[in-house]
Design an enzyme around this catalytic site. Structure first.
Site, PDB file in Angstrom:
ATOM      1  N   GLU A 105     -22.833   5.063  19.626  1.00  0.00           N
ATOM      2  CA  GLU A 105     -21.487   4.613  19.984  1.00  0.00           C
ATOM      3  C   GLU A 105     -20.927   5.234  21.255  1.00  0.00           C
ATOM      4  O   GLU A 105     -20.188   4.586  21.989  1.00  0.00           O
ATOM      5  CB  GLU A 105     -20.520   4.895  18.822  1.00  0.00           C
ATOM      6  CG  GLU A 105     -20.620   3.922  17.680  1.00  0.00           C
ATOM      7  CD  GLU A 105     -20.151   2.526  18.049  1.00  0.00           C
ATOM      8  OE1 GLU A 105     -19.074   2.382  18.663  1.00  0.00           O
ATOM      9  OE2 GLU A 105     -20.883   1.567  17.740  1.00  0.00           O
ATOM     10  N   SER A 479      10.217 -28.430 -18.769  1.00  0.00           N
ATOM     11  CA  SER A 479       9.587 -28.739 -20.059  1.00  0.00           C
ATOM     12  C   SER A 479       8.673 -27.635 -20.563  1.00  0.00           C
ATOM     13  O   SER A 479       8.127 -27.738 -21.666  1.00  0.00           O
ATOM     14  CB  SER A 479       8.793 -30.046 -19.950  1.00  0.00           C
ATOM     15  OG  SER A 479       9.667 -31.129 -19.724  1.00  0.00           O
TER      16      SER A 479
END
Length: 512
Positions: A105, A479
């Site tokens: 890196e 409902s």
């Protein structure tokens, strides 16, 4: 008649430009460009400086023992403060792993001051040659990655890069090199929900960092660049190729000897594949987190509290999948809204070039609705690349929903063209081009006798929308009351053939 071209005449003209008065004009123009460029950089810097965050999250970084949440049958469904991280102090991290990471890196990490001029020059040449999208030769140091990971977003803009550069210089002034490397090696995401190298070692190899071989260290060191593309579990072939690159870099920078290099190349790695599938219960985990924090405050994240819920893992996962399946099927019937974004892809980039999948690094992927970038598109066929690097082909019924965007004269908002960022859905061995749902839903499963919640799903995807439609979405019940009323009536002797007088009635001062 064509005039012959002579290199001598070109040289003569160039020499003329270097003679007065052309030389003076050329130098004045160059000086003007330098001045304008300097003013532009200084102006942008002064504009950016007030927007920069402070470094408290770095200088006072305190890893927290996580608050963990479990189902009734012992499956972890949430962790707050860890993200599957096992914090390691700098002196606990094996030197072999540090050397491997630096070789891959940032080989000049201990030499630069946060920005590596050599890497920047290399990246500039790459961008000038291939365009911004080809980022194979990156210029980011480990310090810059720390600045981006802790303090910035992943947006690909010049402003963000300038902020990153300034913050890197500040970080180098505030922390030692060892402290910066410690932060990086514990915070970086390495795929499969693993944050930091110790967690990655346990996730992929079932070992601690100290037990890894040079070959295994190389595999982990190759992950930060694109953990989706080279994930050892999902993409073993790409992970192997990246590992060989990492080993070569480790060898060339002296991190391993000739003998270790040859042995590592031939070592057969055993990657864990039997990791239990994740149970999605993010909404419940967040409900628990809020309750624990309300009782213990910020200590909830530092005391290692474990909370067991009444959820049953299998039922929770079934509820999660059922809700998503319903909403995806609903979405497939909706009009095409267009791609999520659009990226400029260089014309010479081939579908298998890692630079294409890297474009999706900042896009949230999904288990079902995979993020993809289109490389070729026509009314009858689309080719796209997933974040993992896999190239897929979509045709026939898989293009039905997106047809308005595949027409030759499709409006720009709807158009599916090269560079379009879209969502794709796997249906067996075929793929469908679709979109993220706009509709939402919720599901709750309760044990009637005890009232224990056995499953709860508050929405399609917690990472996109944290609003819990099961507990926060107040709605008229309508409902849905009927089953409870009828069940209560049956318990009290009412039968299906019972006649109920529906004449007006008054009870006290209430007249329903």
């Amino acid at each position: 008649m064509t005039t012959p071209f002579h290199t001598g005449s070109l040289v003569t003209r160039f020499r003329t430009l270097l003679q007065p008065p052309w030389r003076a004009r050329w130098l004045r123009g160059l000086l003007a460009l330098i001045v304008l460029g300097t003013v532009a950089v200084l102006g942008t810097t002064l504009w950016v400086l007030p927007q920069l965050p402070d470094l408290d999250s770095l200088t006072h970084y305190a890893p927290k023992q996580p608050l963990r949440v479990f189902t009734a049958d012992g499956v972890q469904i949430g962790g707050f403060g860890s993200e599957r991280r096992v914090y390691q102090r700098f002196d606990q991290i094996p030197q072999q792993m540090k050397d491997a990471l630096l070789a891959v890196e940032d080989a000049r990490f201990y030499e630069h001051s946060g920005i590596d001029p050599i890497s920047v020059a290399r990246a500039a040449v790459s961008i000038a040659s291939f365009g911004l999208v080809r980022r194979v030769q990156g210029g980011s140091t480990i310090t810059q990655q720390v600045a981006r990971t802790f303090l910035l977003t992943r947006e690909r803009t010049l402003t963000r890069k300038l902020k990153e550069a300034i913050l890197s210089l500040r970080i180098e002034a505030a922390l030692s090199k060892d402290q910066i490397l410690e932060l990086y090696m514990n915070q970086i995401y390495l795929g499969s929900r693993a944050y930091g190298f110790e967690a990655a070692a346990q996730t992929y190899f079932g070992k601690t960092l100290s037990a890894l071989s040079p070959a295994e260290c190389a595999m982990l060191a190759g992950l930060p660049q694109n953990p989706h593309y080279v994930n050892p579990i999902r993409n073993p072939e790409r992970a192997r190729a990246r590992q060989l690159v990492a080993l070569s870099l480790m060898h060339s920078h002296g991190a391993i000897t000739d003998a270790q290099y040859e042995a590592a190349k031939s070592e057969k790695l055993v990657v864990r594949k039997g990791v239990a599938s994740e149970v999605h219960a993010e909404y419940v985990a967040e409900m628990v987190r809020q309750q624990v924090v309300a009782q213990y405050g910020d200590k909830a994240y530092t005391q290692g509290i474990d909370v067991t819920t009444t959820l049953v893992a299998a039922e929770q996962q079934a509820a999660h999948q059922a809700l998503r399946k319903t909403l995806i099927e609903h979405t497939l019937r909706q009009p095409w809204r267009g791609p999520e974004d659009h990226e400029d892809l260089a014309a010479d980039l081939k579908d298998d070039d890692p630079a294409i999948s890297q474009v999706l690094a900042g896009t949230d992927d999904d288990d079902d609705l995979r993020a993809a970038i289109v490389t070729q598109a026509s009314p009858t066929a689309v080719t796209a690349v997933l974040a993992s690097g896999e190239v897929i082909h979509i045709d026939k019924a898989g293009l039905r929903q997106a047809q308005p965007g595949l027409a030759p004269k499709a409006p720009s908002k709807l158009a599916v063209r090269r560079g379009a960022v879209v969502r794709v859905l796997a249906q067996g061995k075929t793929w469908m081009l679709t979109q993220w749902p706009e509709a939402e839903g919720a599901l709750v499963s309760v044990q009637p006798g005890s009232g224990e919640v056995r499953a709860l799903v508050g929405g399609f995807d917690f990472s996109h929308n944290q609003f819990n439609h099961a507990t926060q979405g107040w709605r008229q019940p309508g409902s849905s009351f009927k089953p409870f009323i009828y069940a209560g009536a049956l318990d009290h002797g009412v039968m299906p053939d019972t006649i109920v007088n529906d004449a007006p009635i008054t009870m006290g001062d209430w007249s329903p």
